[in-house]
Design a protein around this motif. Structure first.
Motif, PDB file in Angstrom:
ATOM      1  N   ARG A 435     -36.075  -6.537  49.848  1.00  0.00           N
ATOM      2  CA  ARG A 435     -35.656  -6.163  51.186  1.00  0.00           C
ATOM      3  C   ARG A 435     -36.285  -4.812  51.547  1.00  0.00           C
ATOM      4  N   TYR A 436     -36.667  -4.679  52.818  1.00  0.00           N
ATOM      5  CA  TYR A 436     -37.090  -3.375  53.334  1.00  0.00           C
ATOM      6  C   TYR A 436     -36.382  -3.159  54.665  1.00  0.00           C
ATOM      7  N   LEU A 437     -35.673  -2.041  54.780  1.00  0.00           N
ATOM      8  CA  LEU A 437     -34.963  -1.692  56.011  1.00  0.00           C
ATOM      9  C   LEU A 437     -35.474  -0.365  56.531  1.00  0.00           C
ATOM     10  N   PRO A 438     -36.028  -0.335  57.752  1.00  0.00           N
ATOM     11  CA  PRO A 438     -36.410   0.963  58.340  1.00  0.00           C
ATOM     12  C   PRO A 438     -35.172   1.748  58.720  1.00  0.00           C
ATOM     13  N   CYS A 439     -35.323   3.056  58.754  1.00  0.00           N
ATOM     14  CA  CYS A 439     -34.180   3.906  59.072  1.00  0.00           C
ATOM     15  C   CYS A 439     -33.874   3.816  60.571  1.00  0.00           C
TER      16      CYS A 439
END
Length: 776
Positions: A435-439
């Protein structure tokens, strides 16, 4: 008689009364040690009666240094004035060419031998080809009499004299021409003194290696390295194009231009390229002549390239187009330039080669760059096309960044997503979820990343990293680091060594920036390598949180390891730790955005992390979602990257290993063993290629490596052949000449297999090759 012939004069009693220089060179005995002694003293064995009666045959002499010499000799009687026998003239027939002499004659590099007065004594075939004359036309001639008065020839003669006078070897590089070459080449020249058995200096040996291609390859690589610093220093489209021109002229081209599509200079989205002519706008050009008088367009002038010309083709086809003088496309292109600008036609005289390369960034065509050569003697070739495409792609990224400056955050997000893995590569060592979540912060997108990199031998590398800061700079730095990690992983460096190299890169990136402190451009990284055969996980970190491990029974722990300094600090070591994991263990790598919050205690965060990972889940995907939901607020203030990997193990039924004695006769044995193993695995179709690969790699290990030698076959998603030995010398691929007896092994392996390479091990090195498994 040949002055170098081996001749001895004997009196009627068999005493040596004369001894030639050729005899000294052949036996090592100077005349002073031989004259006056019985000839029988020189014999290693007695002489047969048949030889004595026939006055010819083979005798065995003892060389001065002790080794034996077999010679075919002939004795001719010598009579006094009154006709009575006075002795014998003994001559040794010249022996056939030795292996060393053959190697000298057939060497691919230019080799020659000079006496102490700089006269030719020997010249091999390669040197004769370069000089354009036979050896007979050179032997005995003074070097300066065979060449012109160019400075590089005078330098060659000066070095020759230096070696002859001092007896010390000389090595240097020189751009020099030759009678049979139409341009100067870069020669790497070695000169060394030649000594007789007595230690007396007798001549000078020369070897000249033509390093021209390697030199131009280094120049192109240097330009690429320089491009990283010189192109894109501002967020201005025009200035970026000018920087590209300044890099190309005069080192790569005598004239260069950059034309961009009109929409690039505005705010529109990119339209589709038309099938016919393409309207462009000249934004930059440069020439070796001041003012670029040969330019057919003025700066800022719009124009349309006809569809059949090289620039339009390059735009349409998406790759570099190379044309040479005399080709129809080249003639048409030059005629179109002359028609558009008749006044500049005289400045285009002598144009003999051009290359047009599209400027493409992130899949979008922005324009085209054209390079032209007049004074440069070499035409553009395939290597230049590859270089031009690489350089143009870097320049195009800078142009596109400038075009999107007003939309920095969305651009950074697009860049971030484009650099992260879109689809992780297939491999059998681990099952992964990520998973990658931008701030959610207005500071912009950060520089978190992750990667899964297949390695040789069925192993896999797991990577997570975090670049300090937010925005385009952090995203671009992340891209460089991710590319560097992939490159270093391809070299198969151990985790701690890889982080050391990555640390150097971050230091250089900071030094090339705006003068900020190194720590302000720092980054953290965690690099782990898992081997499904040994089930060992090796991990090293650079200022990064340690990974969590979920064992098959549900136990969760953080691996005890030394975090190491962040990347960019420099001067401090990185330490790797190794852990054996049971099959089915889950390794969790993450960035600090998962646990590091302003209102959260770090000890409490670690407990929450272990609890979240310990929550049962049906799959890795579900576990990813559960962990993010349990640990993150609705609006994360920092980017988060999470990578989960469930380990697998390759059983003994999928790995076969043989210890190979260092005996060439064993090659056939292990080849047969490998074939039988493939039949056992049901892979008989792969046996032909595998036999060739095993033969080449095992033969090379026996011939050039050091024991112990081991062969290993691995049945993974691909069929892997590994040969290891105790030597640390890595092999290199080369192209053998037609008359070379070897040098084709690795080239054959490279052509027959999907990929191949080498890696250093704790005990030496391992050479591996992979071939796809047949569909079953």
């Amino acid at each position: 008689m040949d002055p170098d012939a081996a001749v001895a004069v004997l009196d009627a009693l068999g005493t040596v009364t004369g001894w030639s220089e050729g005899a000294r060179l052949l036996t090592g005995h100077p005349a002073g040690d031989v004259v006056g002694r019985p000839a029988a003293d020189l014999l290693a064995d007695g002489m047969s009666d048949g030889t004595l009666l026939a006055r010819s045959g083979t005798v065995t002499l003892r060389h001065r240094d002790g080794h034996r010499i077999e010679l075919a000799v002939t004795a001719c009687p010598v009579t006094d004035a009154d006709g009575t026998p006075g002795g014998y003239l003994v001559t040794a027939d010249p022996p056939g060419p030795t292996l060393g002499a053959q190697a000298f004659e057939q060497a691919s590099m230019s080799m020659s031998v000079f006496d102490l007065q700089q006269r030719y004594l020997r010249v091999n075939d390669a040197a004769c080809k370069v000089m354009g004359v036979s050896e007979a036309e050179l032997v005995g001639r003074f070097f300066a009499d065979t060449v012109g008065d160019a400075d590089y020839h005078q330098g060659f003669l000066r070095h020759l004299r230096e070696v002859a006078e001092t007896g010390r070897p000389v090595r240097y590089e020189s751009f020099a021409g030759a009678p049979t070459m139409n341009r100067e080449h870069l020669w790497s020249i070695e000169m060394w003194p030649l000594h007789a058995g007595s230690g007396e200096l007798t001549g000078v040996g020369i070897a000249a290696f033509d390093n021209t291609e390697q030199y131009w390859a280094r120049r192109r690589l240097a330009l690429l390295n320089e491009a990283a610093a010189r192109i894109g220093t501002t967020l201005d489209v025009i200035r970026t194009a000018e920087e590209l021109i300044e890099l190309l002229v005069p080192r790569y081209a005598d004239f260069a231009s950059v034309d961009l599509l009109d929409w690039v200079l505005g705010a529109e989205e990119p339209p589709a390229l038309p099938d016919g002519g393409v309207e462009m706008r000249r934004v930059a050009h440069g020439s070796t002549r001041a003012g670029s008088p040969g330019a057919a367009l003025s700066l800022g002038e719009p124009h349309v390239y006809p569809p059949d010309l090289p620039p339009a083709r390059a735009l349409r086809e998406g790759h570099a187009v190379v044309c040479q003088a005399g080709e129809p496309e080249f003639v048409e292109w030059l005629a179109e330039r002359d028609t558009r600008s008749p006044g500049g036609s005289r400045y285009r005289e002598g144009v003999h080669s051009m290359i047009a390369v599209p400027l493409r960034a992130r899949g979008t065509t922005l324009g085209v760059a054209v390079c032209v050569r007049m004074a440069h003697p070499d035409d553009y070739g395939p290597d230049d096309a590859v270089f031009a495409e690489e350089l143009a792609s870097r320049a195009a990224v800078c142009v596109d960044n400038a075009r999107r400056f007003a939309r920095e955050r969305s651009t950074a997000l697009a860049l971030q997503h484009s650099l992260l893995p879109r689809g992780l590569p297939g491999q059998a060592a681990v099952e992964v979820a990520h998973r990658y979540l931008p701030c959610g912060s207005l500071a912009g997108i950060g520089g978190d990343w992750f990667d899964v990199i297949p390695l040789s031998g069925g192993r896999v590398a797991l990577v997570v990293g975090d670049v300090v800061g937010h925005g385009i700079q952090s995203s671009a730095t992340m891209g460089r680091l991710r590319t560097a990690v992939r490159t270093l992983a391809d070299v198969d460096l151990p985790p701690d060594e890889l982080l050391t190299h990555l640390d150097d890169l971050v230091t250089h990136l900071a030094a090339d920036g705006s003068g900020e402190d190194v720590a302000e451009l720092g980054a953290t990284c965690l690099y782990a390598v898992y081997d499904p055969i040994s089930r060992h996980l090796c991990v090293a970190g650079a200022g990064h949180p340690p990974p969590a491990v979920i064992l098959p029974g549900g136990t969760v722990e953080l691996l005890p390891m030394t975090a190491g300094p962040p990347l960019g600090v420099g001067g401090l070591p990185f330490e790797a730790m190794e852990r054996e994991l049971p099959a089915g263990s889950v390794v969790a790598l993450f960035t600090d955005g998962l646990i590091d919050y302003r209102d959260r205690d770090l000890d409490g965060a670690a407990e929450d992390l272990l609890q979240a990972f310990g929550t049962p889940a049906d799959s890795l995907e579900a576990l990813c979602d559960n962990v993010l939901k349990a640990l993150l607020p609705a609006q994360p203030w920092d980017d988060v990257a999470l990578l989960l990997a469930r380990t697998r193990a390759l059983g003994a039924d999928r790995v076969a290993t043989w210890d190979v004695p260092p005996d060439p006769a064993q090659v056939a044995v292990v080849r047969q063993a490998a074939t039988e193993q493939l039949i056992t695995w049901g892979l008989a179709e792969a046996s032909f290629v595998t036999e060739l690969v095993v033969s080449e790699l095992v033969t090379n290990a026996i011939r050039y490596g050091e024991p112990p030698i081991q062969l290993r076959l691995i049945r993974d998603r691909a069929l892997i052949c590994e040969v290891s030995d105790a030597s640390s010398t890595s092999p290199h691929l080369r192209r053998a000449h037609a008359y070379d007896e070897g040098g084709r092994g690795l080239l054959l392996v490279a052509q027959l297999t999907q990929r191949w390479g080498s890696r250093q091990t704790g005990a030496g090195k391992s050479i591996w090759a992979e071939q796809p498994l047949p569909d079953v």
